[in-house]
Design a protein around this motif. Structure first.
Motif, short mmCIF file in Angstrom:
data_model
loop_
_atom_site.label_atom_id
_atom_site.label_comp_id
_atom_site.label_asym_id
_atom_site.label_seq_id
_atom_site.Cartn_x
_atom_site.Cartn_y
_atom_site.Cartn_z
N ILE A 361 0.84 -1.21 0.00
CA ILE A 361 0.00 0.00 0.00
C ILE A 361 0.87 1.25 0.00
O ILE A 361 0.59 2.23 -0.71
CB ILE A 361 -0.94 -0.01 1.22
CG1 ILE A 361 -1.82 -1.27 1.20
CG2 ILE A 361 -1.82 1.24 1.24
CD1 ILE A 361 -2.59 -1.50 2.48
N GLU A 362 1.94 1.23 0.79
CA GLU A 362 2.82 2.40 0.91
C GLU A 362 3.41 2.80 -0.44
O GLU A 362 3.56 3.99 -0.74
CB GLU A 362 3.94 2.10 1.91
CG GLU A 362 4.86 3.29 2.15
CD GLU A 362 5.97 2.94 3.14
OE1 GLU A 362 7.08 3.49 2.99
OE2 GLU A 362 5.71 2.12 4.05
N ALA A 370 -1.00 4.23 4.32
CA ALA A 370 -0.77 2.79 4.47
C ALA A 370 -0.88 2.38 5.94
O ALA A 370 -1.52 1.37 6.27
CB ALA A 370 0.60 2.42 3.92
N ASN A 371 -0.27 3.17 6.83
CA ASN A 371 -0.34 2.86 8.26
C ASN A 371 -1.77 2.93 8.76
O ASN A 371 -2.19 2.11 9.59
CB ASN A 371 0.54 3.84 9.05
CG ASN A 371 2.03 3.55 8.88
OD1 ASN A 371 2.41 2.42 8.59
ND2 ASN A 371 2.85 4.57 9.07
N ASN A 372 -2.53 3.92 8.29
CA ASN A 372 -3.93 4.03 8.71
C ASN A 372 -4.74 2.81 8.29
O ASN A 372 -5.58 2.31 9.05
CB ASN A 372 -4.55 5.30 8.13
CG ASN A 372 -4.13 6.56 8.87
OD1 ASN A 372 -3.53 6.48 9.94
ND2 ASN A 372 -4.43 7.72 8.31
N ILE A 373 -4.53 2.34 7.07
CA ILE A 373 -5.26 1.16 6.58
C ILE A 373 -4.89 -0.08 7.40
O ILE A 373 -5.77 -0.84 7.83
CB ILE A 373 -4.98 0.92 5.09
CG1 ILE A 373 -5.61 2.05 4.25
CG2 ILE A 373 -5.53 -0.44 4.64
CD1 ILE A 373 -5.25 2.00 2.78
N GLY A 379 -7.39 -3.19 14.21
CA GLY A 379 -8.17 -2.72 15.35
C GLY A 379 -7.44 -1.74 16.25
O GLY A 379 -7.73 -1.65 17.45
N LYS A 380 -6.50 -1.00 15.69
CA LYS A 380 -5.69 -0.08 16.50
C LYS A 380 -6.12 1.38 16.38
O LYS A 380 -5.41 2.27 16.86
CB LYS A 380 -4.22 -0.22 16.10
CG LYS A 380 -3.63 -1.60 16.39
CD LYS A 380 -2.19 -1.70 15.94
CE LYS A 380 -1.61 -3.07 16.23
NZ LYS A 380 -0.21 -3.21 15.74
N MET A 381 -7.25 1.63 15.74
CA MET A 381 -7.74 3.00 15.61
C MET A 381 -8.79 3.27 16.69
O MET A 381 -9.60 2.39 17.02
CB MET A 381 -8.36 3.21 14.22
CG MET A 381 -7.45 2.88 13.06
SD MET A 381 -6.12 4.07 12.85
CE MET A 381 -6.88 5.19 11.68
#
Length: 395
Positions: A361-362, A370-373, A379-381
């Motif tokens: 993705i990056e 990419a990190n957000n996806i 489950g880290k958001m």
């Protein structure tokens, strides 16, 4: 046997010639565009379009078949480009008497194997619905009566978004589906959970232990298709296979339910209509903690806490895994251009959400997105809960 993805609750906004079908849905949502979206962008193998009893939509389907782009199959359903099976459905609002003896209403998803069957169903429902051309119209019969009509035309009935505060059985009609359907309860093979619920909440109600759970999008626009969907084990894609999945027959079954974290659903928690805010606190919340008003929209989480009959959630051993999914449109920093760029490189949203590495993705959209996806996948958001018709937010 092989695995496929299915979303069985997609609306039509307008007919091909612009006639209104679902008033609140996008104009671009027509029969042909839904089929193309499933093939070209979503990676959905079987889709239920639930406004097919409208005579305007029936005309569109007939023209679609005449064009040669699609064809009906003997086991039920319409195949488009040999890649997606379309199940013909109709969402009907029934008139119910709730637990307090007052008038309530609930939505029902009715699915049929052939165009001939749904045309016959539409023709009979004209006697019970004021305007059969529009979606989700109120019928003058109960679900107890409706299920006989559905069965008469070889169809199957599923309670829609079963816990939402508006237009659902558990949400505003009853604490028990058995009270509504009586001796016909076993004719219902499953329920639709809805965006504000999940397996773990629904399995607090014992009468649902033998029912299949569906996670569907209730899409009112093309991008919303497959924001919730089901992974199924089948031998083929057809109406007959879909029914076998619901009934868990001959090895067919739901393998996994992919759905929003219920906190993202727009009716997850109770909302005060006077203060115009979501009401915090341990469930069940039945009045505002600020103004003491009971002019509230009851949240799904709170409603289940009221009607549950289990002290703790214990799912049946054959219940499939519920996998939380945050669609691309919910993830911070991702707009239409970014989504189009991702789809151009990787094909479908299914691939992007579940199969790609951070590096994949990056290389296309940079490290931040990419990190957000990946964080959303893991489950880290942080999620701000939704309620009162307002979706939750990912931060």
């Amino acid at each position: 046997m092989y695995e496929v993805f299915g979303d069985f609750h997609v609306h039509i906004g307008r007919s091909e010639n612009g006639k209104p079908i679902k008033i609140t849905a996008a104009r671009s949502l027509n029969f042909a565009n839904i089929a193309k979206e499933c093939v070209q962008k979503k990676g959905i193998n079987i889709v239920g379009i639930i406004d097919c009893a409208s005579p305007y939509v029936i005309e569109d389907i007939e023209e679609f078949l005449r064009s040669g782009e699609a064809f009906e199959i003997p086991d039920g359903g319409i195949i488009y480009q040999n890649k997606v099976c379309i199940i013909l459905g109709s969402e009907i609002e029934t008139s119910e008497i709730n637990d307090e003896g007052k008038t309530g209403s609930a939505h029902n998803l009715c699915y049929f194997p052939t165009l001939k069957d749904i045309k016959a169903f539409s023709n009979e429902m004209k006697n019970h619905i004021h305007n059969i051309t529009l979606s989700s119209q109120r019928a003058d019969i109960s679900a107890y009566e409706l299920i006989d009509i559905v069965t008469k035309y070889n169809g199957i009935l599923i309670p829609a978004h079963a816990f939402t505060p508006h237009k659902s059985f558990y949400g505003n009609c009853t604490s028990s589906l058995k009270r509504i359907f009586k001796e016909k309860y076993d004719l219902i093979p499953g329920i639709e959970l809805g965006l504000s619920s999940d397996t773990y909440l629904a399995d607090k109600i014992s009468e649902l232990e033998n029912k299949t759970f569906l996670t569907n999008s209730d899409a009112h626009s093309l991008p919303k298709i497959a924001r919730e969907y089901n992974k199924m084990q089948v031998e083929d894609v057809s109406f007959k296979e879909f029914v076998k999945v619901l009934k868990r027959e001959d090895g067919r079954k739901i393998v996994a339910n992919y759905g929003l974290d219920p906190k993202l659903g727009k009716y997850h928690r109770t909302y005060c209509e006077v203060c115009d805010k979501r009401i915090p606190g341990d469930a069940p919340v039945t009045k505002c903690n600020t103004c003491e008003s009971k002019n509230i929209t009851m949240g799904v989480f709170d409603r289940i806490e009221i009607i549950k009959d289990k002290k703790e959630t214990k799912s049946p051993k054959d219940r499939p895994e519920y996998i939380y999914q945050i669609p691309l449109t919910f993830i911070p920093g991702i707009g239409k251009k970014t989504i189009d760029k991702l789809l151009e490189h990787f094909g479908t949203e299914m691939t992007i959400l579940h199969k790609l590495s951070n590096d994949d993705i990056e290389g296309v959209v940079g490290d931040k997105i990419a990190n957000n996806i990946i964080n959303a996948r893991d489950g880290k958001m942080h999620i701000v809960e939704g309620g009162g018709g307002v979706y939750g937010k990912v931060e």
